[in-house]
Design an enzyme around this catalytic site. Structure first.
Site, mmCIF file in Angstrom:
data_model
loop_
_atom_site.group_PDB
_atom_site.id
_atom_site.type_symbol
_atom_site.label_atom_id
_atom_site.label_comp_id
_atom_site.label_asym_id
_atom_site.label_seq_id
_atom_site.Cartn_x
_atom_site.Cartn_y
_atom_site.Cartn_z
ATOM 1 N N ASP A 142 24.155 22.290 -40.111
ATOM 2 C CA ASP A 142 25.366 22.015 -39.247
ATOM 3 C C ASP A 142 24.754 20.874 -37.944
ATOM 4 O O ASP A 142 23.658 21.362 -37.083
ATOM 5 C CB ASP A 142 25.710 23.347 -38.544
ATOM 6 N N ASN B 229 29.812 19.404 -36.113
ATOM 7 C CA ASN B 229 30.169 19.340 -34.825
ATOM 8 C C ASN B 229 29.100 18.618 -34.836
ATOM 9 O O ASN B 229 28.491 17.950 -33.559
ATOM 10 C CB ASN B 229 28.975 20.847 -34.557
ATOM 11 N N HIS C 160 35.749 23.371 -38.086
ATOM 12 C CA HIS C 160 35.964 22.353 -36.961
ATOM 13 C C HIS C 160 36.291 20.894 -37.324
ATOM 14 O O HIS C 160 36.410 20.194 -36.466
ATOM 15 C CB HIS C 160 34.425 22.170 -35.964
ATOM 16 N N HIS D 239 27.799 27.391 -40.810
ATOM 17 C CA HIS D 239 28.400 27.893 -39.712
ATOM 18 C C HIS D 239 27.514 29.017 -39.122
ATOM 19 O O HIS D 239 28.189 28.704 -37.986
ATOM 20 C CB HIS D 239 29.857 28.474 -40.816
HETATM 21 FE FE LIG Z 1 31.527 26.184 -38.260
#
Ligand SMILES: [Fe+2]
Length: 265
Positions: free
Chosen positions: A8, A40, A68, A182
């Site tokens: 991420d 993100n 998200h 995550h």
């Molecule tokens: Fe997430």
């Protein structure tokens, strides 16, 4: 065949550290397929079409996301703009396959590497301690019934280690790699499961580690200490690029090695 999976990307600090390292990592490990979770990448919340294009410019083949994904609304039109058979960048940005079937975009992408190897990237999201969605285990089975490629990478975007470990065993021998995202905290359990699937519960975020999972620590601490709401902002300090390198046999899709990656400034 070598696969690079990057965890991420969180905010500008995450983009900067991945931009700094991805070129030399891809080159020194002769990477054939690069998958990056960009959930993100835009200020810590979602991803914009412009940022997605920037990440593709670094050599990413497929981008994954997660809960998200819709934070930046403009990504919906971008993902809706790609036809199912398209190989455009917009088609290569995935959202979890077990979202509502009418959601924009797709949860799986099938492509071919520059070296001519067919591959598939699957994206699923967990249900434990997360928003209720369709069963990711049945969704995985349904996707695998359609996929023709032998080399298959799953980004399992989930909160609970138990659900992620369970998915690893559920898909052992059926996919090349099950990689968790995550939680933004890397786990030290990378291994090859009995039937040849590379597994890691969470590869960790690519972002600022002097933070609380990417967010400025004072802001999150304030919420824990007072119970009062407040605006969250992406932190900047101590950025690291985290991910995993997987080696597999392109003919069978079986993994032979998995190595954790954590690179700082
Ligand atoms: Fe997430």
């Amino acid at each position: 065949m070598n696969i690079l999976f990057v965890g991420d990307i969180f905010g500008s600090a995450g983009r900067k550290i991945v931009r700094e390292h991805i070129g030399h990592v891809r080159e020194s490990h002769q990477v054939d397929l690069t998958v990056i979770n960009a959930e993100n990448a835009a200020g810590g919340f979602g991803v914009t079409p412009q940022i997605a294009e920037e990440i593709f410019g670094w050599g990413a083949d497929v981008l994954t996301t997660g809960n998200h994904v819709w934070d930046k609304k403009e990504i919906m039109d971008y993902m809706n703009s790609a036809a199912p058979e398209s190989r455009d960048h917009a088609r290569r940005v995935l959202r979890p396959a077990n979202f509502h079937p009418d959601s924009p975009g797709f949860g799986v992408y099938e492509g071919t590497t520059a070296g001519g190897v067919d591959y598939a990237v699957m994206h699923l999201q967990g249900r434990v301690f997360m928003t209720p969605i369709d069963d990711p285990f049945r969704a995985a089975d349904a996707l695998l019934a359609q996929i023709k490629a032998k080399v298959i990478v799953l980004d399992f975007h989930a909160e609970a280690t138990s659900e992620k470990v369970a998915m690893g065993w559920h898909l052992d021998g059926r996919v090349t790699a099950v990689l968790g995202t995550h939680t933004h905290v890397p786990t030290a359990d990378e291994r090859i499961l009995h039937n040849g699937t590379a597994y890691q519960t969470d590869v960790g975020m690519s972002g600022p580690y002097d933070s609380i999972i990417g967010v400025e620590k004072e802001l999150v601490l304030h919420r824990f200490l007072t119970g009062m709401p407040g605006k969250f902002e992406a932190a900047k300090g101590n950025p690291k690029m985290c991910g995993a390198l997987i080696t597999c046999d392109p003919a069978t899709g079986r993994a032979s090695a998995i190595e954790r990656v954590m690179l700082g400034e």
